[in-house]
Design a protein around this motif. Structure first.
Motif, PDB file in Angstrom:
ATOM      1  N   ALA A 106      19.328  -4.818   7.716  1.00  0.00           N
ATOM      2  CA  ALA A 106      19.976  -5.428   6.555  1.00  0.00           C
ATOM      3  C   ALA A 106      19.640  -4.713   5.256  1.00  0.00           C
ATOM      4  O   ALA A 106      20.322  -4.907   4.251  1.00  0.00           O
ATOM      5  N   GLY A 107      18.574  -3.906   5.246  1.00  0.00           N
ATOM      6  CA  GLY A 107      18.173  -3.211   4.033  1.00  0.00           C
ATOM      7  C   GLY A 107      17.519  -4.093   2.997  1.00  0.00           C
ATOM      8  O   GLY A 107      17.509  -3.767   1.809  1.00  0.00           O
ATOM      9  N   VAL A 108      16.951  -5.220   3.419  1.00  0.00           N
ATOM     10  CA  VAL A 108      16.297  -6.140   2.500  1.00  0.00           C
ATOM     11  C   VAL A 108      14.896  -6.448   3.028  1.00  0.00           C
ATOM     12  O   VAL A 108      14.632  -6.360   4.222  1.00  0.00           O
ATOM     13  N   PRO A 109      13.960  -6.809   2.142  1.00  0.00           N
ATOM     14  CA  PRO A 109      12.602  -7.117   2.593  1.00  0.00           C
ATOM     15  C   PRO A 109      12.451  -8.561   3.028  1.00  0.00           C
ATOM     16  O   PRO A 109      13.084  -9.457   2.470  1.00  0.00           O
ATOM     17  N   PHE A 110      11.627  -8.779   4.036  1.00  0.00           N
ATOM     18  CA  PHE A 110      11.207 -10.117   4.443  1.00  0.00           C
ATOM     19  C   PHE A 110       9.680 -10.111   4.461  1.00  0.00           C
ATOM     20  O   PHE A 110       9.056  -9.557   5.366  1.00  0.00           O
ATOM     21  N   PHE A 111       9.083 -10.724   3.445  1.00  0.00           N
ATOM     22  CA  PHE A 111       7.626 -10.707   3.359  1.00  0.00           C
ATOM     23  C   PHE A 111       6.987 -11.416   4.548  1.00  0.00           C
ATOM     24  O   PHE A 111       5.875 -11.089   4.949  1.00  0.00           O
ATOM     25  N   ASP A 161       0.831  -1.208   0.000  1.00  0.00           N
ATOM     26  CA  ASP A 161       0.000   0.000   0.000  1.00  0.00           C
ATOM     27  C   ASP A 161       0.866   1.258   0.000  1.00  0.00           C
ATOM     28  O   ASP A 161       0.570   2.236   0.698  1.00  0.00           O
ATOM     29  N   GLY A 162       1.941   1.216  -0.760  1.00  0.00           N
ATOM     30  CA  GLY A 162       2.823   2.368  -0.847  1.00  0.00           C
ATOM     31  C   GLY A 162       3.804   2.507   0.294  1.00  0.00           C
ATOM     32  O   GLY A 162       4.651   3.411   0.280  1.00  0.00           O
ATOM     33  N   ARG A 163       3.719   1.621   1.286  1.00  0.00           N
ATOM     34  CA  ARG A 163       4.643   1.672   2.423  1.00  0.00           C
ATOM     35  C   ARG A 163       5.805   0.735   2.169  1.00  0.00           C
ATOM     36  O   ARG A 163       5.631  -0.432   1.877  1.00  0.00           O
ATOM     37  N   ARG A 164       6.995   1.269   2.291  1.00  0.00           N
ATOM     38  CA  ARG A 164       8.196   0.489   2.010  1.00  0.00           C
ATOM     39  C   ARG A 164       8.400  -0.580   3.078  1.00  0.00           C
ATOM     40  O   ARG A 164       8.364  -0.296   4.274  1.00  0.00           O
ATOM     41  N   LEU A 165       8.608  -1.804   2.628  1.00  0.00           N
ATOM     42  CA  LEU A 165       8.806  -2.928   3.528  1.00  0.00           C
ATOM     43  C   LEU A 165      10.253  -3.377   3.449  1.00  0.00           C
ATOM     44  O   LEU A 165      10.728  -3.765   2.378  1.00  0.00           O
ATOM     45  N   GLU A 166      10.964  -3.317   4.563  1.00  0.00           N
ATOM     46  CA  GLU A 166      12.340  -3.800   4.580  1.00  0.00           C
ATOM     47  C   GLU A 166      12.768  -4.060   6.016  1.00  0.00           C
ATOM     48  O   GLU A 166      12.249  -3.464   6.961  1.00  0.00           O
ATOM     49  N   PHE A 167      13.695  -4.967   6.143  1.00  0.00           N
ATOM     50  CA  PHE A 167      14.361  -5.208   7.408  1.00  0.00           C
ATOM     51  C   PHE A 167      15.472  -4.163   7.494  1.00  0.00           C
ATOM     52  O   PHE A 167      16.499  -4.259   6.839  1.00  0.00           O
ATOM     53  N   GLN A 168      15.272  -3.125   8.302  1.00  0.00           N
ATOM     54  CA  GLN A 168      16.097  -1.930   8.217  1.00  0.00           C
ATOM     55  C   GLN A 168      17.558  -2.180   8.551  1.00  0.00           C
ATOM     56  O   GLN A 168      18.444  -1.486   8.052  1.00  0.00           O
TER      57      GLN A 168
END
Length: 214
Positions: free
Chosen positions: A12-17, A3-10
């Motif tokens: 590591a800088g990578v996303p985890f769904f 929904d336009g919100r950035r998803l990331e594990f801050q």
């Protein structure tokens, strides 16, 4: 993005769904934008963007309950209730997911683990005005334990991810404020000959503000 919100594990800088407070039953569409699109979506969009859109509160009035189960000790439950309160639409969403081989974390086991157990809860309200402008307010919390997918070591990561999103949009303008403090603890275990002794803790509390002019 959700929904336009950035998803990331801050850290590591990578996303985890797996950490996202979103249930499959609430996904409206998934868009895949290939190629470098950093000019539109910011950093970490060098190779493309996966954008997930969920149902707005005024699109799914009523109640939905879902139960799932399968092999590898997979089980899940989800619920969603949406309706109206005066001029505002609201949505409540939550669920619990448990899957895969948690037995490999026992001291007698040395094999890798690939598993997740998490619970999440989300609430959202929205209102559309006569000039086609719209306000969306959302808050959610995801808490759980994610096991490593690697075959080299056995790890688990306890996480607590709350988030808040405030968005205002009209046909020619869109602005959004999101805040996602994160608390994660990584636990690593070797075989039973060498029991767990070390723990690493990562804490990130970085607010994020995004404004888009269309």
């Amino acid at each position: 993005m959700i929904d336009g919100r950035r998803l990331e594990f801050q850290v590591a800088g990578v996303p985890f769904f797996e950490n996202a407070p979103v249930r499959l039953e609430d996904v409206k569409r998934i868009e895949i934008i290939k190629g470098p699109v950093g000019a539109l979506y910011g950093t970490n969009a060098l190779a493309g963007v996966i954008s997930i859109t969920t149902y707005a509160p005024d699109e799914v009035k009523g109640t939905l309950v879902s139960l799932t189960g399968g092999n590898r000790d997979t089980a899940g439950a989800s619920f969603r209730h949406a309706g109206r309160a005066g001029a505002w639409s609201y949505k409540l969403l939550g669920g619990y997911t448990y899957t895969s081989t948690w037995a490999t974390l026992d001291d007698a086991e040395t094999g890798p683990s690939a598993a997740i157990r998490k619970g999440d809860l989300l609430g959202a309200v929205s209102r559309t005005f006569s000039d086609d402008s719209r306000i969306d307010v959302e808050a959610g919390l995801t808490k759980g334990d994610l096991a490593s997918l690697t075959v080299v070591t056995t790890q688990t990561r306890d996480f607590t991810w709350p988030h808040f999103r405030l968005a205002y949009g009209r046909p020619d303008f869109h602005a959004q404020l999101s805040y996602s403090p994160q608390d994660s603890e990584l636990r690593e275990r070797t075989g039973p000959v060498q029991p767990l002794t070390d723990k690493a803790r990562a804490l990130s509390r970085n607010p994020r503000v995004t404004v888009q002019v269309l």
